[in-house]
Scaffold this motif. Structure first.
Motif, PDB file in Angstrom:
ATOM      1  N   GLY A 320       5.982 -13.188  -0.303  1.00  0.00           N
ATOM      2  CA  GLY A 320       5.726 -13.341   0.858  1.00  0.00           C
ATOM      3  C   GLY A 320       5.578 -11.995   1.447  1.00  0.00           C
ATOM      4  N   ILE A 321       6.817 -10.692   1.068  1.00  0.00           N
ATOM      5  CA  ILE A 321       7.018  -9.598   1.851  1.00  0.00           C
ATOM      6  C   ILE A 321       6.137  -8.519   2.260  1.00  0.00           C
ATOM      7  CG2 ILE A 321       9.098  -8.917   2.001  1.00  0.00           C
ATOM      8  CD1 ILE A 321       9.773 -12.107   2.093  1.00  0.00           C
ATOM      9  N   GLU A 322       5.046  -8.629   2.757  1.00  0.00           N
ATOM     10  CA  GLU A 322       4.535  -7.873   2.899  1.00  0.00           C
ATOM     11  C   GLU A 322       4.883  -6.901   3.729  1.00  0.00           C
ATOM     12  OE1 GLU A 322       1.441 -10.057  -0.440  1.00  0.00           O
ATOM     13  OE2 GLU A 322       1.109  -9.958   2.568  1.00  0.00           O
ATOM     14  N   GLY A 323       3.760  -5.959   4.231  1.00  0.00           N
ATOM     15  CA  GLY A 323       3.739  -4.553   5.003  1.00  0.00           C
ATOM     16  C   GLY A 323       4.262  -3.839   5.281  1.00  0.00           C
ATOM     17  N   LYS A 324       5.063  -3.395   5.910  1.00  0.00           N
ATOM     18  CA  LYS A 324       6.386  -2.624   6.475  1.00  0.00           C
ATOM     19  C   LYS A 324       7.125  -2.955   6.012  1.00  0.00           C
ATOM     20  CE  LYS A 324       8.064   0.041   9.935  1.00  0.00           C
ATOM     21  NZ  LYS A 324       8.310   0.602  11.784  1.00  0.00           N
ATOM     22  N   LEU A 325       7.879  -2.133   5.001  1.00  0.00           N
ATOM     23  CA  LEU A 325       8.757  -2.799   3.990  1.00  0.00           C
ATOM     24  C   LEU A 325      10.147  -2.041   4.352  1.00  0.00           C
ATOM     25  CD1 LEU A 325       7.330  -4.294   1.247  1.00  0.00           C
ATOM     26  CD2 LEU A 325       7.841  -5.313   3.142  1.00  0.00           C
ATOM     27  N   SER A 326      11.339  -1.876   4.278  1.00  0.00           N
ATOM     28  CA  SER A 326      12.318  -1.194   3.532  1.00  0.00           C
ATOM     29  C   SER A 326      13.005  -1.700   2.208  1.00  0.00           C
ATOM     30  CB  SER A 326      13.513  -1.347   4.668  1.00  0.00           C
ATOM     31  OG  SER A 326      14.693  -1.056   4.461  1.00  0.00           O
ATOM     32  N   VAL A 327      13.475  -1.357   1.016  1.00  0.00           N
ATOM     33  CA  VAL A 327      14.015  -1.949  -0.290  1.00  0.00           C
ATOM     34  C   VAL A 327      15.189  -1.407  -0.258  1.00  0.00           C
ATOM     35  CG1 VAL A 327      13.704  -1.786  -1.828  1.00  0.00           C
ATOM     36  CG2 VAL A 327      11.504  -1.773  -1.252  1.00  0.00           C
TER      37      VAL A 327
END
Length: 489
Positions: A320-327
């Motif tokens: 459920g980690i979606e959208g604007k992301l930082s990996v």
């Protein structure tokens, strides 16, 4: 002192009324009854508001001016760095791992610490590197076209918001005047005194007598020119801006050097610390090599089996980690951390840690599970930075900063208009008479002194600057008294 006993100003522009922000004291009936707590406290507030406004206003003016520029920098960055940030929309994207390899090939001297995948059509992917080309506390941001892997350029990037050179320069101007740790004292003094000036002004404004209630919230346009008209604008606009200024003061203190440390301790004691996802894999040294979004400092990369960025992103989205992301890439003993970074309302700030060897989910933190104090702190800071409501937030901040500049200018104008003019010499406006604190009832004075001491300990620069004001005032009073004695001889 009763109204009739007060020296009247010599300036013809100043009407024969009590001092600025003044209201008539409750006269003692036949000189028998003692004045109430407010009648005794108001002159002290006037004196404090006067000195704080005169001496702290330059700090507030610089903070407001730089804050105004910072609030406009978000939109300016989109124009100035459009080549790096935007690309024509293509039919399909290349895998994220290939985009990162393109950045590595373009900058082999750098060590990739984090990746911000393109989250919107026509937006580039940002690959953050620890690089000798930028300062240690910054990252080299390499911008990659997600549709064909082309490197569009590179810029220095700072912080979790990814501020580019323009916004970074203005942020540092606002925070420390580009003077490093020494410069941070200015912004801490401004934040420490802002709430004092605002609350004191509110009490004085509400305590004034007025013929119509609308004069409380709307500048009186029928006022004559001079101090009365300026006061009307200063008080009304200050009333409208008060709540926002108090929030700016509170959130600004969280970033400060000394008061900020005390706030962090207090938050921790109250259970309001911001949760952090646990990315320890239990292998290697998990205590070193950690890094944040900006990737500054030493970076000791993960060695061994690695499922790769594309698989990590797939697992994170499954959580459920979606959208604007930082990996955030793994370091020795730490796994991947994938964070939602959309701070615009409604907030999406969930995060997950993933083991690089087998893709096991190590830990998950949901924003919904943050303690209430941590949520409020995050929202307040994001609003202070202009990201909570996006463009609307930035425009409101710009209007607030412009209003603050006007409040300061009006305050100085009222001070100037209070000066005596009959002597012909250049003289400044006069504060309320000294010794007003002696008239406070004991049940008001003792708690006031205790609270002031506590605040001075909690906000050291506030306490030190207040002490400096008192010393300056005492010296000025002694000099004035000596001159009076000398002239009488």
């Amino acid at each position: 002192m009763a109204i009739a006993d007060r020296p009247k100003p010599d300036n013809p522009d100043v009407p024969d009324v009590p001092d600025v922000l003044d209201v008539p004291e409750i006269a003692a009936a036949d000189g028998q009854s003692k004045p109430g707590a407010w009648s005794a406290l108001r002159p002290l507030l006037l004196r404090l508001h006067f000195y704080a406004g005169i001496l702290v206003a330059p700090f507030l003016f610089v903070a407001a001016a730089s804050g105004l520029l910072y609030s406009l920098s978000y939109q300016a960055e989109k124009v100035i760095y459009s080549h790096e940030l935007e690309v024509p929309v293509g039919d399909s994207t290349v895998p994220l791992s290939q985009q990162v390899e393109a950045a590595r090939d373009a900058h082999p001297e750098g060590e990739v610490t984090a990746v911000w995948p393109s989250y919107e059509d026509g937006m580039t992917t940002r690959v953050l590197m620890a690089s000798p080309k930028v300062d240690e506390d910054k990252s080299l941001a390499v911008f990659v076209n997600p549709y064909n892997g082309e490197v569009r350029g590179e810029l220095a990037s700072y912080g979790s918001s990814g501020a580019l050179p323009l916004r970074t320069w203005l942020d540092e101007l606002h925070r420390d005047l580009h003077l490093g740790e020494t410069g941070r004292h200015y912004s801490e003094i401004a934040a420490s005194w802002l709430w004092v000036v605002v609350l004191g002004g509110l009490l004085l404004w509400f305590g004034r007598r007025r013929a119509r209630r609308r004069e409380l919230i709307r500048p009186e346009r029928k006022q004559k020119k001079g101090r009365a008209r300026t006061l009307s604008w200063h008080g009304s606009i200050g009333l409208w801006a008060a709540l926002a200024l108090l929030l700016l003061s509170a959130t600004g203190l969280t970033w400060s050097r000394y008061a900020g440390e005390n706030i962090d301790v207090l938050k921790s004691e109250l259970g309001g610390s911001t949760p952090v996802v646990d990315a320890a894999t239990g292998e290697g040294d998990a205590s070193g090599g950690g890094h944040g979004d900006h990737g500054g400092g030493e970076h000791k990369g993960h060695e061994g089996a690695d499922i790769g960025l594309d698989r990590v992103l797939e697992i994170a989205r499954g959580e459920g980690i979606e959208g604007k992301l930082s990996v955030i890439l793994p370091t020795e003993g730490q796994g991947y951390v994938v964070k939602e970074t959309d701070a615009q309302f409604p907030l999406h700030l969930d995060s997950v840690a993933i083991a690089p060897a087998d893709g096991k989910v190590l830990d998950t933190v949901r924003f919904a599970d943050y303690p209430l104090l941590a949520k409020l702190t995050r929202v307040g800071i994001d609003a202070h930075m202009g990201v909570f409501l996006g463009l609307v937030n930035q425009l409101l901040l710009a209007a607030l900063m412009l209003g603050t500049l006007l409040l300061i200018i009006w305050g100085y104008r009222m001070w100037w208009l209070r000066r005596p003019t009959k002597s012909g010499a250049l003289r400044m406006g006069r504060p309320m008479p000294r010794g007003t604190w002696r008239k406070l009832p004991v049940y008001v004075l003792v708690p006031l002194l205790a609270v002031t001491a506590l605040l001075g300990w909690f906000m050291p620069l506030f306490g030190l600057s207040l002490l400096a004001f008192l010393v300056v005032d005492a010296v000025a009073g002694a000099v004035k008294q000596r001159r009076k004695v000398g002239s009488a001889v």
